[in-house]
Design an enzyme around this catalytic site. Structure first.
Site, PDB file in Angstrom:
ATOM      1  N   GLY A  69       0.048   5.767   2.248  1.00 31.76           N
ATOM      2  CA  GLY A  69       1.437   4.647   2.703  1.00 31.76           C
ATOM      3  C   GLY A  69       1.348   4.616   4.185  1.00 31.76           C
ATOM      4  N   GLY A 113       0.824  -1.082  -0.089  1.00 32.68           N
ATOM      5  CA  GLY A 113      -0.075  -0.075  -0.039  1.00 32.68           C
ATOM      6  C   GLY A 113       0.907   1.114   0.063  1.00 32.68           C
ATOM      7  N   CYS A 114       2.237   1.062   0.071  1.00 27.45           N
ATOM      8  CA  CYS A 114       2.966   2.259  -0.065  1.00 27.45           C
ATOM      9  C   CYS A 114       3.592   2.139  -1.670  1.00 27.45           C
ATOM     10  CB  CYS A 114       4.098   2.220   0.893  1.00 27.45           C
ATOM     11  SG  CYS A 114       3.624   1.950   2.539  1.00 27.45           S
ATOM     12  N   GLU A 115       3.991   3.457  -2.225  1.00 29.75           N
ATOM     13  CA  GLU A 115       4.576   3.196  -3.546  1.00 29.75           C
ATOM     14  C   GLU A 115       6.121   3.080  -3.114  1.00 29.75           C
ATOM     15  OE1 GLU A 115       4.071   7.079  -5.244  1.00 29.75           O
ATOM     16  OE2 GLU A 115       1.882   6.696  -5.539  1.00 29.75           O
ATOM     17  N   SER A 116       6.494   3.638  -2.066  1.00 28.59           N
ATOM     18  CA  SER A 116       8.037   2.989  -1.677  1.00 28.59           C
ATOM     19  C   SER A 116       8.106   1.921  -1.187  1.00 28.59           C
ATOM     20  CB  SER A 116       8.603   4.212  -1.051  1.00 28.59           C
ATOM     21  OG  SER A 116       8.683   5.409  -1.576  1.00 28.59           O
TER      22      SER A 116
END
Length: 136
Positions: free
Chosen positions: A121, A50-53
């Site tokens: 995130g 659920g985090c881009e990173s």
């Protein structure tokens, strides 16, 4: 819900920061303070989705109090994670579920820096913490 000494210290230093540049510097410094994760801990099982990173979260419960370690490949996110961790370290499961993430980052004066993806995130990280706590 009362703040720990470290969370109060974070709040105080961010309240004294003048403008975004000082806050950004502080954020990087907080990120540099994160306790490093061992390479073995940076595994799929500890990854927060659920985090881009890339973000990893490790939790341990010590006599009913939660202690977390987290890391990210993104420097700014490491700072935000560090500030999230100081807010939740040592909380029992019941209090962990009540943490107002948006309220905390608003108090720190960082709410405008939370793009929707960063905010999502961080919520994913907090949700993962709550899941780990409820599974315990």
């Amino acid at each position: 819900m009362s703040l720990t000494a470290e969370a109060s210290q974070a709040l105080e230093s961010f309240e004294q920061a003048r403008g975004w540049e000082q806050r950004a510097r502080l954020l990087m410094q907080w990120g540099d303070r994160l306790e490093p994760l061992a390479d073995a801990q940076k595994c799929e099982a500890n990854r927060v989705h659920g985090c881009e990173s890339l973000v990893w979260l490790v939790a341990e419960n010590d006599q009913g109090q939660w202690h977390f370690k987290a890391s990210s490949d993104a420097r700014l996110l490491r700072g935000l994670l560090a500030l999230l961790l100081v807010r939740v370290q040592g909380l029992p499961s019941a209090e962990l579920a009540l943490v107002d993430l948006r309220g905390w980052f608003t108090q720190l004066g960082l709410e405008r820096q939370l793009s929707p993806s960063r905010s999502n995130g961080l919520h994913a990280v907090l949700q993962r913490m709550a899941e780990l706590a409820s599974n315990h």
